[in-house]
Motif scaffolding. Structure first.
Motif, PDB file in Angstrom:
ATOM      1  N   ASP A   1       0.817  -1.214   0.000  1.00 37.25           N
ATOM      2  CA  ASP A   1       0.000   0.000   0.000  1.00 37.25           C
ATOM      3  C   ASP A   1       0.850   1.262   0.000  1.00 37.25           C
ATOM      4  OD1 ASP A   1      -2.334   1.380  -0.139  1.00 37.25           O
ATOM      5  OD2 ASP A   1      -2.988   1.008   1.906  1.00 37.25           O
ATOM      6  N   GLN A   2       2.139   1.141   0.321  1.00 37.47           N
ATOM      7  CA  GLN A   2       3.018   2.305   0.309  1.00 37.47           C
ATOM      8  C   GLN A   2       3.724   2.479  -1.025  1.00 37.47           C
ATOM      9  OE1 GLN A   2       3.225   4.552   2.876  1.00 37.47           O
ATOM     10  NE2 GLN A   2       1.528   3.359   3.695  1.00 37.47           N
ATOM     11  N   GLY A   3       3.590   1.477  -1.894  1.00 38.37           N
ATOM     12  CA  GLY A   3       4.263   1.546  -3.175  1.00 38.37           C
ATOM     13  C   GLY A   3       3.367   2.119  -4.260  1.00 38.37           C
ATOM     14  N   PRO A   4       3.869   2.146  -5.485  1.00 38.90           N
ATOM     15  CA  PRO A   4       3.064   2.665  -6.601  1.00 38.90           C
ATOM     16  C   PRO A   4       1.874   1.757  -6.878  1.00 38.90           C
ATOM     17  CG  PRO A   4       5.111   1.692  -7.394  1.00 38.90           C
ATOM     18  CD  PRO A   4       5.219   1.733  -5.907  1.00 38.90           C
ATOM     19  N   GLU A   5       0.821   2.344  -7.372  1.00 40.20           N
ATOM     20  CA  GLU A   5      -0.406   1.586  -7.621  1.00 40.20           C
ATOM     21  C   GLU A   5      -0.252   0.732  -8.868  1.00 40.20           C
ATOM     22  OE1 GLU A   5      -4.727   2.992  -8.877  1.00 40.20           O
ATOM     23  OE2 GLU A   5      -4.337   3.397  -6.749  1.00 40.20           O
ATOM     24  N   GLY A   6      -0.513  -0.585  -8.720  1.00 46.77           N
ATOM     25  CA  GLY A   6      -0.417  -1.501  -9.846  1.00 46.77           C
ATOM     26  C   GLY A   6      -1.784  -2.054 -10.194  1.00 46.77           C
ATOM     27  N   ASP A   7      -1.805  -3.325 -10.656  1.00 50.63           N
ATOM     28  CA  ASP A   7      -3.072  -3.916 -11.074  1.00 50.63           C
ATOM     29  C   ASP A   7      -3.497  -5.070 -10.183  1.00 50.63           C
ATOM     30  OD1 ASP A   7      -1.168  -5.736 -11.765  1.00 50.63           O
ATOM     31  OD2 ASP A   7      -1.814  -5.988 -13.836  1.00 50.63           O
ATOM     32  N   ALA A   8      -2.886  -5.201  -8.982  1.00 55.95           N
ATOM     33  CA  ALA A   8      -3.292  -6.259  -8.058  1.00 55.95           C
ATOM     34  C   ALA A   8      -4.702  -5.967  -7.520  1.00 55.95           C
ATOM     35  CB  ALA A   8      -2.304  -6.378  -6.907  1.00 55.95           C
ATOM     36  N   LEU A   9      -5.344  -7.001  -7.010  1.00 56.00           N
ATOM     37  CA  LEU A   9      -6.693  -6.837  -6.492  1.00 56.00           C
ATOM     38  C   LEU A   9      -6.741  -5.976  -5.239  1.00 56.00           C
ATOM     39  CD1 LEU A   9      -8.607 -10.227  -6.749  1.00 56.00           C
ATOM     40  CD2 LEU A   9      -9.344  -8.000  -7.562  1.00 56.00           C
ATOM     41  N   TYR A  10      -5.732  -6.143  -4.351  1.00 52.04           N
ATOM     42  CA  TYR A  10      -5.766  -5.468  -3.055  1.00 52.04           C
ATOM     43  C   TYR A  10      -4.444  -4.775  -2.778  1.00 52.04           C
ATOM     44  CZ  TYR A  10      -9.956  -8.254  -2.305  1.00 52.04           C
ATOM     45  OH  TYR A  10     -11.195  -8.816  -2.434  1.00 52.04           O
ATOM     46  N   ARG A  11      -4.524  -3.761  -1.929  1.00 48.97           N
ATOM     47  CA  ARG A  11      -3.340  -3.065  -1.418  1.00 48.97           C
ATOM     48  C   ARG A  11      -3.248  -3.351   0.072  1.00 48.97           C
ATOM     49  NH1 ARG A  11      -0.992   0.363  -4.795  1.00 48.97           N
ATOM     50  NH2 ARG A  11      -0.170   1.754  -3.195  1.00 48.97           N
ATOM     51  N   MET A  12      -2.074  -3.781   0.522  1.00 52.72           N
ATOM     52  CA  MET A  12      -1.914  -4.304   1.875  1.00 52.72           C
ATOM     53  C   MET A  12      -0.697  -3.661   2.534  1.00 52.72           C
ATOM     54  SD  MET A  12      -1.431  -8.334   2.945  1.00 52.72           S
ATOM     55  CE  MET A  12       0.191  -8.433   2.175  1.00 52.72           C
ATOM     56  N   GLU A  13      -0.790  -3.466   3.852  1.00 51.37           N
ATOM     57  CA  GLU A  13       0.321  -2.885   4.609  1.00 51.37           C
ATOM     58  C   GLU A  13       0.332  -3.485   6.013  1.00 51.37           C
ATOM     59  OE1 GLU A  13       2.080   1.423   6.184  1.00 51.37           O
ATOM     60  OE2 GLU A  13       0.156   1.314   5.151  1.00 51.37           O
ATOM     61  N   VAL A  14       1.539  -3.813   6.505  1.00 52.44           N
ATOM     62  CA  VAL A  14       1.727  -4.302   7.871  1.00 52.44           C
ATOM     63  C   VAL A  14       2.199  -3.132   8.718  1.00 52.44           C
ATOM     64  CG1 VAL A  14       2.997  -5.898   9.360  1.00 52.44           C
ATOM     65  CG2 VAL A  14       2.287  -6.625   7.072  1.00 52.44           C
ATOM     66  N   SER A  15       1.580  -2.929   9.892  1.00 46.48           N
ATOM     67  CA  SER A  15       1.925  -1.798  10.747  1.00 46.48           C
ATOM     68  C   SER A  15       1.875  -2.232  12.200  1.00 46.48           C
ATOM     69  CB  SER A  15       0.965  -0.623  10.501  1.00 46.48           C
ATOM     70  OG  SER A  15      -0.370  -1.015  10.773  1.00 46.48           O
ATOM     71  N   GLY A  16       2.155  -1.257  13.086  1.00 46.01           N
ATOM     72  CA  GLY A  16       2.097  -1.549  14.517  1.00 46.01           C
ATOM     73  C   GLY A  16       3.084  -2.604  14.950  1.00 46.01           C
ATOM     74  N   GLN A  17       4.340  -2.513  14.431  1.00 51.87           N
ATOM     75  CA  GLN A  17       5.390  -3.473  14.770  1.00 51.87           C
ATOM     76  C   GLN A  17       4.970  -4.900  14.412  1.00 51.87           C
ATOM     77  OE1 GLN A  17       6.373  -2.847  18.892  1.00 51.87           O
ATOM     78  NE2 GLN A  17       7.526  -0.988  18.480  1.00 51.87           N
ATOM     79  N   GLY A  18       4.200  -5.026  13.315  1.00 49.23           N
ATOM     80  CA  GLY A  18       3.871  -6.353  12.827  1.00 49.23           C
ATOM     81  C   GLY A  18       2.665  -6.986  13.464  1.00 49.23           C
ATOM     82  N   ARG A  19       1.839  -6.217  14.150  1.00 50.14           N
ATOM     83  CA  ARG A  19       0.664  -6.793  14.795  1.00 50.14           C
ATOM     84  C   ARG A  19      -0.633  -6.400  14.076  1.00 50.14           C
ATOM     85  NH1 ARG A  19       0.070  -7.880  21.131  1.00 50.14           N
ATOM     86  NH2 ARG A  19       1.915  -9.048  20.519  1.00 50.14           N
ATOM     87  N   TYR A  20      -0.567  -5.470  13.145  1.00 52.47           N
ATOM     88  CA  TYR A  20      -1.754  -5.008  12.431  1.00 52.47           C
ATOM     89  C   TYR A  20      -1.536  -5.152  10.929  1.00 52.47           C
ATOM     90  CZ  TYR A  20      -3.031  -2.888  16.891  1.00 52.47           C
ATOM     91  OH  TYR A  20      -3.342  -2.688  18.213  1.00 52.47           O
ATOM     92  N   LEU A  21      -2.617  -5.496  10.252  1.00 50.31           N
ATOM     93  CA  LEU A  21      -2.603  -5.620   8.802  1.00 50.31           C
ATOM     94  C   LEU A  21      -3.770  -4.811   8.255  1.00 50.31           C
ATOM     95  CD1 LEU A  21      -1.601  -7.038   6.166  1.00 50.31           C
ATOM     96  CD2 LEU A  21      -3.254  -8.834   6.660  1.00 50.31           C
ATOM     97  N   THR A  22      -3.475  -3.861   7.373  1.00 49.42           N
ATOM     98  CA  THR A  22      -4.541  -3.093   6.726  1.00 49.42           C
ATOM     99  C   THR A  22      -4.637  -3.545   5.274  1.00 49.42           C
ATOM    100  OG1 THR A  22      -3.014  -1.293   6.170  1.00 49.42           O
ATOM    101  CG2 THR A  22      -4.234  -1.105   8.230  1.00 49.42           C
ATOM    102  N   ILE A  23      -5.875  -3.664   4.809  1.00 46.26           N
ATOM    103  CA  ILE A  23      -6.090  -4.141   3.444  1.00 46.26           C
ATOM    104  C   ILE A  23      -7.308  -3.433   2.869  1.00 46.26           C
ATOM    105  CG2 ILE A  23      -7.469  -6.136   4.199  1.00 46.26           C
ATOM    106  CD1 ILE A  23      -6.035  -7.681   1.878  1.00 46.26           C
ATOM    107  N   ARG A  24      -7.227  -3.108   1.587  1.00 44.32           N
ATOM    108  CA  ARG A  24      -8.335  -2.430   0.926  1.00 44.32           C
ATOM    109  C   ARG A  24      -8.315  -2.793  -0.554  1.00 44.32           C
ATOM    110  NH1 ARG A  24      -6.703   2.443  -1.687  1.00 44.32           N
ATOM    111  NH2 ARG A  24      -4.504   2.949  -1.324  1.00 44.32           N
TER     112      ARG A  24
END
Length: 305
Positions: free
Chosen positions: A85-108
């Motif tokens: 999710d921090q990189g350039p926008e491509g053609d994948a279905l979802y954008r994902m990011e790990v945060s909170g020292q590896g305890r949280y996953l955000t996806i959209r």
């Protein structure tokens, strides 16, 4: 004389006015589908009944879904159709990011994803933790049913976390005690076997490095060599590996200073167990490698009892 108007007649006369006022009041505007915030939170308890299950995560366009885990992730989750999710926008279905020292996953959902709404929008995400591995199936749904937060937890999470911490500390303490006991027993057993120590003064210089053997001891088939590294150059010397031509992979080493300046030498000890067929008397060759810098190597050979 006029008769006073009774209460029922007053209400009857005012009724049309009240009705008219009610009709004149504008209706409350309706909220269109897809407008306004979505607040859907679910908690999933990970117990023996959930082992091996696939957990569904519901997303929707313009909704950020946060997944919380009971412990830190062991690495980045493996997703079949996701991009950073921090990189350039491509053609994948979802954008994902790990945060909170590896305890949280955000996806959209990715607005620029290559599949249309009527096509398959599901993908699998594999999440690894120290004590569990989870399989998530992420798919898109209507906005009102989308998850904004999914919380995975262990039963009685606070108590369980404390229990894991205490148990881990106990295991580490027991392992350290066993290792110390085994080392002490091995050291004492070596003293029970024939042993000897000899002072040495063999030395060699290569460039600005001086390597000197100080003492050699043998306890049965266990050999210990004490040495000293001196740096006579201006730049600090970073000591890398220390190699002996005997003993194979059973070598242990100690250095008082890994970085050797020109003001103080470093004292080293290398211990190793001789393999079958290797003679205790030697000869031995001690080699020290420089880590970084010019990558220099210095060897001191013909060390014997």
């Amino acid at each position: 004389m006029a008769r006073p108007i009774g209460v029922p007649l007053v209400l009857l006369l005012l009724a049309p006015c009240v009705a008219g006022a009610r009709e004149a009041t504008p209706d409350k505007p309706s909220v269109a589908e897809g407008d306004g915030p979505v607040q859907n939170t679910r908690e999933i308890v990970l117990d023996e009944r959930s082992a091996g299950k696939v957990f569904g995560i519901r997303t929707a366009r313009n909704v950020l879904t946060t997944v919380e885990f009971p412990e830190d992730l062991s690495g980045r989750p493996a997703c079949g159709d996701c991009e950073d999710d921090q990189g350039p926008e491509g053609d994948a279905l979802y954008r994902m990011e790990v945060s909170g020292q590896g305890r949280y996953l955000t996806i959209r959902p990715n607005p620029g994803g290559r599949r249309g709404r009527d096509e398959d929008t599901g993908t699998t995400v594999l999440v690894r933790m120290e004590h569990a591995t989870l399989t998530l199936f992420v798919d898109q749904t209507e906005r009102a049913r989308a998850d904004t937060r999914v919380v995975f937890s262990y039963p009685n999470r606070a108590a369980d976390s404390e229990y894991l911490r205490v148990e881990r500390a106990k295991i580490e303490a027991e392992a350290a005690a066993k290792a110390e006991t085994a080392l002490t027993a091995r050291f004492l057993r070596a003293f029970a076997e024939p042993h000897r120590c000899e002072t040495k003064s063999a030395r060699v210089r290569s460039d600005d490095i001086v390597l000197e053997a100080k003492e050699m001891c043998s306890f049965g088939r266990e050999v210990i060599i004490t040495f000293e590294i001196e740096n006579r150059g201006r730049a600090p010397l970073e000591v890398g590996s220390v190699v002996v031509n005997k003993g194979g992979e059973n070598k242990r080493e100690y250095l008082s200073e890994q970085t050797v300046g020109n003001d103080r030498p470093s004292t080293g000890v290398v211990a190793f167990h001789l393999a079958d067929g290797e003679e205790v008397r030697g000869p031995y060759e001690l080699t020290v490698f420089e880590s970084g810098g010019r990558g220099r190597v210095i060897s001191l050979g013909r060390l014997e009892f």
